[in-house]
Write an enzyme that holds these catalytic residues in place. Structure first.
Site, PDB file in Angstrom:
ATOM      1  N   ARG A  56      55.472  15.088  28.859  1.00 55.71           N
ATOM      2  CA  ARG A  56      56.202  16.319  29.209  1.00 55.71           C
ATOM      3  C   ARG A  56      56.888  16.906  27.978  1.00 55.71           C
ATOM      4  NH1 ARG A  56      60.944  15.368  30.891  1.00 55.71           N
ATOM      5  NH2 ARG A  56      60.333  13.862  32.468  1.00 55.71           N
ATOM      6  N   TYR A 108      55.691  43.276  37.656  1.00 59.80           N
ATOM      7  CA  TYR A 108      54.718  42.432  38.348  1.00 59.80           C
ATOM      8  C   TYR A 108      55.369  41.918  39.643  1.00 59.80           C
ATOM      9  CZ  TYR A 108      51.812  38.357  39.281  1.00 59.80           C
ATOM     10  OH  TYR A 108      51.012  37.426  39.887  1.00 59.80           O
ATOM     11  N   ASP A 180      57.522  41.466  28.816  1.00 52.62           N
ATOM     12  CA  ASP A 180      56.308  40.850  29.341  1.00 52.62           C
ATOM     13  C   ASP A 180      55.132  41.598  28.709  1.00 52.62           C
ATOM     14  OD1 ASP A 180      54.020  40.253  30.803  1.00 52.62           O
ATOM     15  OD2 ASP A 180      55.112  39.992  32.693  1.00 52.62           O
ATOM     16  N   LYS A 205      45.874  35.611  31.729  1.00 55.32           N
ATOM     17  CA  LYS A 205      45.180  36.896  31.641  1.00 55.32           C
ATOM     18  C   LYS A 205      44.418  37.005  30.318  1.00 55.32           C
ATOM     19  CE  LYS A 205      47.335  37.282  35.565  1.00 55.32           C
ATOM     20  NZ  LYS A 205      48.642  37.894  35.694  1.00 55.32           N
TER      21      LYS A 205
HETATM   22  C1  LIG Z   1      49.917  37.629  36.291  1.00 52.27           C
HETATM   23  C2  LIG Z   1      51.148  38.182  35.707  1.00 52.27           C
HETATM   24  C3  LIG Z   1      52.340  37.452  35.690  1.00 52.27           C
HETATM   25  C4  LIG Z   1      52.477  36.090  36.319  1.00 52.27           C
HETATM   26  O1  LIG Z   1      51.705  35.153  35.659  1.00 52.27           O
HETATM   27  P1  LIG Z   1      51.075  33.848  36.379  1.00 52.27           P
HETATM   28  O2  LIG Z   1      50.330  33.194  35.279  1.00 52.27           O
HETATM   29  O3  LIG Z   1      50.196  34.361  37.486  1.00 52.27           O
HETATM   30  O4  LIG Z   1      52.215  33.065  36.905  1.00 52.27           O
HETATM   31  C5  LIG Z   1      53.440  38.031  35.072  1.00 52.27           C
HETATM   32  N1  LIG Z   1      53.377  39.257  34.522  1.00 52.27           N
HETATM   33  C6  LIG Z   1      52.243  39.994  34.542  1.00 52.27           C
HETATM   34  C7  LIG Z   1      52.245  41.348  33.913  1.00 52.27           C
HETATM   35  C8  LIG Z   1      51.095  39.485  35.135  1.00 52.27           C
HETATM   36  O5  LIG Z   1      49.986  40.231  35.148  1.00 52.27           O
END
Ligand SMILES: *Cc1c(COP(=O)(O)O)cnc(C)c1O
Length: 391
Positions: A56, A108, A180, A205
């Site tokens: 961890r 999101y 983000d 993503k």
């Molecule tokens: C998918 C997404 C998240 C969350 O991410 P996860 O890996 O699904 O937990 C946060 N912000 C944006 C812009 C996203 O597209």
């Protein structure tokens, strides 16, 4: 050790994507960072170890990804997590009850849910504002405001925040700016260079890019915050597994070439959509018709691979019909993989957002969102054209 970036001064983005954080393996010379699929490490004598104690806390594959992502965002410290939301969770754990967060009002959906239904219960307070207007953001700052949390462009409305402008206003108030950067990736936009303190990613993503893992990351150059995050990453334990880190490391090596193609394809499709009589509106920062096109040009080196559009009269029925006609675009949530996807946000990713709230920002019932992949653009255009025949 750890997620500290070994920034090679002067090297370009693609070079860093392939090499940063990744030295040939000291034991075997393996060129690819090995998958250290282990939970623990043997000690030679009591307390005598090679710097690795428990999975961890320490994992060489994760550390390589953390260094790689830090180098790509131009930050000093990278931290990886089990998902994008796990990264957000850990970041918010740096705050205390009574602290106030100002956030964009088109985040999101999962981020909004985490703030509204989890962290509120722990005494954090949130204000959601239209982050398109730096003055409106500044007016929301109060004496207990500790953090500004924004996405730019937003999902699915593609609204932008002027990162330099809000960062300057936040700095005067000692507010930590978190961006983000999932949609743009560091290839196209580097918020730390514009004055933000933290960049957050859903590694799921574009960074991984192949729709085969879930992961998250934070990058910062702020030493105090990095210390807190290192503590919380271990103390709260939302860490990713080594296999997912290994996959993501393979993904980031091709980030630059993938993003070039995603964007090239998206620009072509956005222009095509804008010229179709069956399309009411196209939301893509790369179109001159986008109200913040100039800002998009100024703060990023491209416009990304995501397009939203409103087919027909914008009704649910029109959205349903068009989304059901695609052959190449798969109907699915998520984004940023090599394959093209179509999403109906009102019933999928944003189902929890009240209809009046959606409509008030122009988010029509039938709005569709495309994650444009890296296939041949002629095939994608033909698929869009035939799907539009249904309206
Ligand atoms: C998918 C997404 C998240 C969350 O991410 P996860 O890996 O699904 O937990 C946060 N912000 C944006 C812009 C996203 O597209």
């Amino acid at each position: 050790m750890g997620g500290e970036s070994s920034l090679t001064p002067g090297s370009g983005f693609s070079t860093r994507a392939v090499h940063a954080g990744q030295e040939p393996d000291p034991t075997t010379g393996a060129v690819v960072v090995p998958l250290y699929q282990t939970s623990t490490y043997a000690q030679e004598a009591l307390g005598k170890h090679k710097g690795y104690e428990y999975g961890r806390t320490h994992n060489p594959t994760r550390f390589a990804l953390e260094r790689n992502l830090a180098a790509l965002e131009g930050g000093r410290h990278g931290f990886c997590f089990a998902s994008g939301l796990a990264a957000t969770t850990t970041l918010l754990q740096t705050l205390s009850a009574g602290d106030h967060v100002v956030a964009g009002n088109n985040l999101y959906g999962g981020t909004y849910r985490l703030f509204d239904r989890v962290f509120k219960r722990f005494g954090l307070e949130f204000s959601f504002v239209s982050a398109q207007d730096p003055d409106q953001v500044e007016r929301a700052f109060g004496p207990r405001t500790r953090m500004l949390f924004v996405e730019t462009p937003t999902n699915p409305m593609m609204q932008l925040t002027d990162l330099a402008a809000v960062s300057e206003r936040a700095r005067r108030r000692n507010v930590c700016v978190v961006v983000d950067n999932t949609f743009m990736t560091p290839y196209l936009q580097r918020p730390l260079e514009l004055g933000a303190q933290v960049v957050l990613h859903s590694v799921t993503k574009y960074l991984n890019g192949h729709s085969d893992m879930i992961g998250g990351a934070l990058v910062t150059s702020d030493e105090r915050l990095a210390e807190q995050l290192r503590f919380l990453q271990n103390a709260a334990g939302a860490v990713p597994g080594p296999m997912d880190c290994w996959l993501a490391l393979r993904g980031t090596k091709t980030l630059a070439v993938r993003m070039q193609r995603h964007e090239e394809n998206a620009r072509t499709l956005a222009r095509f959509l804008a010229a179709q009589p069956q399309v009411k509106a196209v939301l893509y920062p790369g179109l001159e018709s986008h109200p913040q096109h100039e800002l998009a040009r100024r703060q990023a080196s491209g416009f990304g691979g995501m397009i939203s559009f409103i087919p027909g009269d914008g009704s649910l029925e029109a959205g349903r019909r068009v989304s059901g006609r695609f052959r190449l675009f798969a109907r699915a949530e998520s984004l940023g993989g090599v394959e093209s996807l179509v999403c109906h946000p009102a019933s999928m990713t944003h189902a929890s957002v009240p209809r009046e709230d959606r409509l008030s920002i122009g988010f029509a019932d039938g709005l569709l969102r495309l994650s444009v992949g890296i296939e041949d653009v002629e095939d994608l255009r033909a698929d869009v054209a035939q799907a539009l025949q249904s309206v």
